[in-house]
Write a protein that holds these residues in place. Structure first.
Motif, PDB file in Angstrom:
ATOM      1  N   LYS A  65       0.820  -1.221   0.000  1.00  0.00           N
ATOM      2  CA  LYS A  65       0.000   0.000   0.000  1.00  0.00           C
ATOM      3  C   LYS A  65       0.850   1.266   0.000  1.00  0.00           C
ATOM      4  O   LYS A  65       0.384   2.316  -0.419  1.00  0.00           O
ATOM      5  N   GLY A  66       2.070   1.157   0.506  1.00  0.00           N
ATOM      6  CA  GLY A  66       2.970   2.306   0.460  1.00  0.00           C
ATOM      7  C   GLY A  66       2.534   3.474   1.312  1.00  0.00           C
ATOM      8  O   GLY A  66       2.836   4.629   1.018  1.00  0.00           O
ATOM      9  N   LYS A  67       1.842   3.205   2.405  1.00  0.00           N
ATOM     10  CA  LYS A  67       1.354   4.283   3.272  1.00  0.00           C
ATOM     11  C   LYS A  67       2.151   4.394   4.572  1.00  0.00           C
ATOM     12  O   LYS A  67       1.788   5.167   5.456  1.00  0.00           O
ATOM     13  N   GLY A  68       3.202   3.601   4.695  1.00  0.00           N
ATOM     14  CA  GLY A  68       4.029   3.679   5.888  1.00  0.00           C
ATOM     15  C   GLY A  68       3.508   2.885   7.066  1.00  0.00           C
ATOM     16  O   GLY A  68       4.109   2.889   8.142  1.00  0.00           O
ATOM     17  N   SER A  69       2.396   2.208   6.894  1.00  0.00           N
ATOM     18  CA  SER A  69       1.829   1.411   7.989  1.00  0.00           C
ATOM     19  C   SER A  69       2.268  -0.038   7.850  1.00  0.00           C
ATOM     20  O   SER A  69       2.887  -0.438   6.855  1.00  0.00           O
ATOM     21  N   LEU A  70       1.944  -0.838   8.856  1.00  0.00           N
ATOM     22  CA  LEU A  70       2.265  -2.262   8.790  1.00  0.00           C
ATOM     23  C   LEU A  70       1.520  -2.910   7.632  1.00  0.00           C
ATOM     24  O   LEU A  70       0.342  -2.634   7.404  1.00  0.00           O
ATOM     25  N   GLU A  71       2.226  -3.767   6.911  1.00  0.00           N
ATOM     26  CA  GLU A  71       1.609  -4.426   5.768  1.00  0.00           C
ATOM     27  C   GLU A  71       1.474  -5.920   6.033  1.00  0.00           C
ATOM     28  O   GLU A  71       1.881  -6.417   7.094  1.00  0.00           O
TER      29      GLU A  71
END
Length: 239
Positions: A65-71
């Motif tokens: 997702k590239g949002k900086g959150s855990l993936e």
């Protein structure tokens, strides 16, 4: 975006009774953190906790997702099965040391195919080599090249290594300088490839002293770098 990429496990931390958070350095995405739900209790899923031991080399599939959150990791498989890294006491200790080191160094690392290929090949070497006493010093010095403070090889003709400037000079025992003996020992590793490091003969005390100095060099140039906890174990391994 569905991404399939090679990856090296840097660390895995317990997150809850059944989950872990794994930090991976990936070839396509750089450093990423993933939450693996239920993996500590599940025995039937595609993802097993044994896949996330430090320095394991994987191919993963993730919906990035590239949002900086855990993936999340959809699938993972081992692409280089180690024979010795996780069950040999010496190599497993080196593995824990570099798990700590790389977790510090690659916190926000962007994709770098040269760095990834280096790490992949050097851990394969660690697994297969019979002589790894000098491995940690050599690898740490190699990492300085990727991080931008590699010792200046054009100054090797001089006697003393200046830890602050990263070069050799003739200024003697000034602040941040190694002794002539320490500097000579450091030179043995600079420009030597892994196939040749077993020819560098050192007593344990000298090797440990040089390892400490190389770590100090990291601390000078990376102010957030902390001495790894596993260093005390590493110091006891070799004669």
């Amino acid at each position: 975006m569905l991404v399939k990429t090679s990856a090296i496990v840097l660390s895995a931390l317990k997150y809850s009774e059944s989950d872990i958070i794994a930090r991976l350095y990936t070839k396509e995405l750089g450093t990423q953190s993933f939450i693996l739900k239920g993996i500590r209790k599940s025995r039937k899923g595609k993802l097993r906790i044994s896949l996330f031991q430090p320095l394991t080399q994987l191919e993963i599939e993730t919906q990035h997702k590239g949002k900086g959150s855990l993936e999340y990791i959809k699938e993972a498989r081992v692409i280089f099965p180690y024979d010795h890294v996780h069950n040999d006491i010496v190599k497993s200790s080196i593995t824990m040391f570099f798990s700590e080191v790389l977790t510090q160094l690659l916190t926000e690392q962007q994709p770098d195919s040269d760095l990834f290929e280096y790490l992949s090949s050097v851990f394969q070497y660690l697994d297969q080599s019979d002589q790894v006493a000098n491995f940690s010093i050599k690898m740490l010095l190699d990492m300085t090249g990727f991080l931008g403070f590699q010792p200046d090889q054009s100054t090797l003709q001089f006697t003393y290594f200046n830890m602050l400037n990263g070069n050799f000079d003739e200024n003697g025992l000034q602040p941040h300088h190694l002794t002539d003996v320490e500097s000579a020992q450091l030179k043995l590793f600079i420009g030597t490839n892994f196939d040749g490091i077993h020819e560098i003969k050192m007593h344990r005390e000298d090797r440990n002293s040089l390892l400490n100095l190389v770590i100090e060099y990291f601390q000078i140039h990376l102010q957030t770098f902390k001495k790894p906890n596993s260093l005390s174990i590493l110091r006891q391994l070799f004669d």
